[in-house]
Structures are given as structure tokens and as C-alpha cells.
Motif scaffolding. Structure first.
Motif, PDB file in Angstrom:
ATOM      1  N   UNK A 121     -10.021  -3.901  -4.809  1.00 33.54           N
ATOM      2  CA  UNK A 121     -10.307  -3.009  -3.687  1.00 33.54           C
ATOM      3  C   UNK A 121      -9.970  -3.679  -2.356  1.00 33.54           C
ATOM      4  N   UNK A 122     -10.292  -4.966  -2.277  1.00 37.05           N
ATOM      5  CA  UNK A 122      -9.958  -5.721  -1.073  1.00 37.05           C
ATOM      6  C   UNK A 122      -8.448  -5.741  -0.869  1.00 37.05           C
ATOM      7  N   UNK A 123      -7.711  -5.988  -1.932  1.00 38.71           N
ATOM      8  CA  UNK A 123      -6.248  -5.989  -1.859  1.00 38.71           C
ATOM      9  C   UNK A 123      -5.709  -4.632  -1.405  1.00 38.71           C
ATOM     10  N   UNK A 124      -6.334  -3.542  -1.888  1.00 38.57           N
ATOM     11  CA  UNK A 124      -5.914  -2.196  -1.472  1.00 38.57           C
ATOM     12  C   UNK A 124      -6.084  -2.001   0.030  1.00 38.57           C
ATOM     13  N   UNK A 125      -7.189  -2.486   0.572  1.00 42.46           N
ATOM     14  CA  UNK A 125      -7.439  -2.338   2.006  1.00 42.46           C
ATOM     15  C   UNK A 125      -6.446  -3.168   2.821  1.00 42.46           C
ATOM     16  N   UNK A 126      -6.188  -4.371   2.373  1.00 39.80           N
ATOM     17  CA  UNK A 126      -5.229  -5.229   3.069  1.00 39.80           C
ATOM     18  C   UNK A 126      -3.831  -4.616   2.995  1.00 39.80           C
ATOM     19  N   UNK A 127      -3.475  -4.067   1.844  1.00 40.85           N
ATOM     20  CA  UNK A 127      -2.172  -3.412   1.691  1.00 40.85           C
ATOM     21  C   UNK A 127      -2.056  -2.209   2.621  1.00 40.85           C
ATOM     22  N   UNK A 128      -3.131  -1.441   2.763  1.00 39.92           N
ATOM     23  CA  UNK A 128      -3.105  -0.291   3.671  1.00 39.92           C
ATOM     24  C   UNK A 128      -2.844  -0.751   5.100  1.00 39.92           C
ATOM     25  N   UNK A 141      -4.101   0.653  16.273  1.00 33.49           N
ATOM     26  CA  UNK A 141      -4.992   1.773  15.943  1.00 33.49           C
ATOM     27  C   UNK A 141      -4.543   2.475  14.664  1.00 33.49           C
ATOM     28  N   UNK A 142      -3.238   2.511  14.448  1.00 32.77           N
ATOM     29  CA  UNK A 142      -2.716   3.140  13.223  1.00 32.77           C
ATOM     30  C   UNK A 142      -3.150   2.334  11.993  1.00 32.77           C
ATOM     31  N   UNK A 143      -3.065   1.008  12.069  1.00 31.20           N
ATOM     32  CA  UNK A 143      -3.498   0.148  10.963  1.00 31.20           C
ATOM     33  C   UNK A 143      -5.004   0.293  10.731  1.00 31.20           C
TER      34      UNK A 143
END
Length: 168
Positions: A121-128, A141-143
């Protein structure tokens, strides 16, 4: 031809010692008594507590179960990783070995505020965050919005997976 009693005694002694080793000390312990199984149970309780928090449920029941499983255990703090968008801290339980640690992941503002439950889940957030930054490198702001959106989706996924009754 008769066997020498001394030789018979010497040959029988190792057999008797081996038979004696089959006492209660060498029996396999039950699943609750094996340290690896006990830590696996603690990991499961910690994950359940985290999923309750991520889902937005009252986690008091899951927290109580985790607390009663860990309150009597010695703990050691592990390394902390204050990364964006997730802060990670670790609690280790030396009784179970050097790698017996629980990770505690927290999303922090401006991305949201709450628990995440796995490295995935952490990796998913960092990837986003990375994907949004690549698409628009100068638009922080987009990130932030991309991470917040993915975090809210994770919360909805958790709410669909874990019922309130498993939490309190």
C-alpha cells in the motif's frame, strides 16, 4: 557362545538414553506455544487492527486483542523512515528473533491522515505521487491530490473487505 554382560550394558546404554529423550521436553509444542506461531498471530492481529483503522472503523476490539497479545513482551524500537507520503516506524519483539518487527505506516497531511497496512500500500501511494510528478513536475498540488485520491480509494477498499464486527 554367551554375550559378555559388560558389552551388552555398553550397547544398551545409548538405546536407553535415546528412549529417555522421547520425554515431555522433546515433544512438539502446541501451535500456541511455538514462538513463530505466536508472532504470526501477533502480526495477524496488528494487520486486523490496521485494516480497521484504514477502513474508518472503531478499532478498539482489535486493539485490545493486540494489546493483550503484546503487553507482556519486551519491545525494541526499530528504525523510523519519515518518508513522503508515508511515515514508517517499527516495533520489534526480541523474544521472536531479530527480524520479528511490526511496521506501523502512517499517511500524513497534506495527503490524508491515517494508517496504511502494508509495504504494498505504501508503494502504491509513492507510485501515485511519482506518476503525478512525472506528468506535471512543477505541480506539487497535483501530486498531493493523486496521493490523497489513492489513499481514499484504499480506505474504501478496506471498508469493503473488513466488517465493523471484526474491529470492535
Amino acid at each position: 557362545m554367551q554375550a559378555n554382560p559388560g558389552v551388552v550394558a555398553i550397547l544398551l546404554t545409548p538405546l536407553l538414553l535415546l528412549a529417555a529423550c522421547d520425554g515431555t521436553d522433546s515433544r512438539q509444542t502446541s501451535a500456541e506455544e511455538r514462538p513463530t506461531d505466536e508472532f504470526a498471530r501477533i502480526e495477524k492481529l496488528a494487520f486486523q487492527s490496521c485494516m480497521c483503522k484504514l477502513a474508518g472503523h472503531d478499532s478498539s476490539g482489535a486493539d485490545r486483542a493486540l494489546g493483550s497479545a503484546t503487553d507482556s513482551l519486551e519491545t525494541a524500537g526499530g528504525p523510523e523512515t519519515p518518508a513522503l507520503p508515508v511515515h514508517v516506524s517499527r516495533t520489534c519483539y526480541p523474544k521472536f528473533g531479530p527480524d520479528a518487527c511490526l511496521a506501523d505506516f502512517w499517511v500524513h497531511e497534506p495527503y490524508g491522515d491515517g494508517a496504511v497496512c502494508s509495504y504494498g500500500q505504501t508503494d502504491d501511494l509513492i507510485a501515485a505521487a511519482k506518476d503525478a510528478h512525472r506528468a506535471s513536475p512543477r505541480d506539487d498540488k497535483r501530486a498531493d491530490a493523486a496521493v490523497r485520491k489513492r489513499f481514499e480509494a484504499m480506505r474504501a477498499e478496506a471498508a469493503a473487505k473488513i466488517p465493523r464486527s471484526a474491529c470492535n
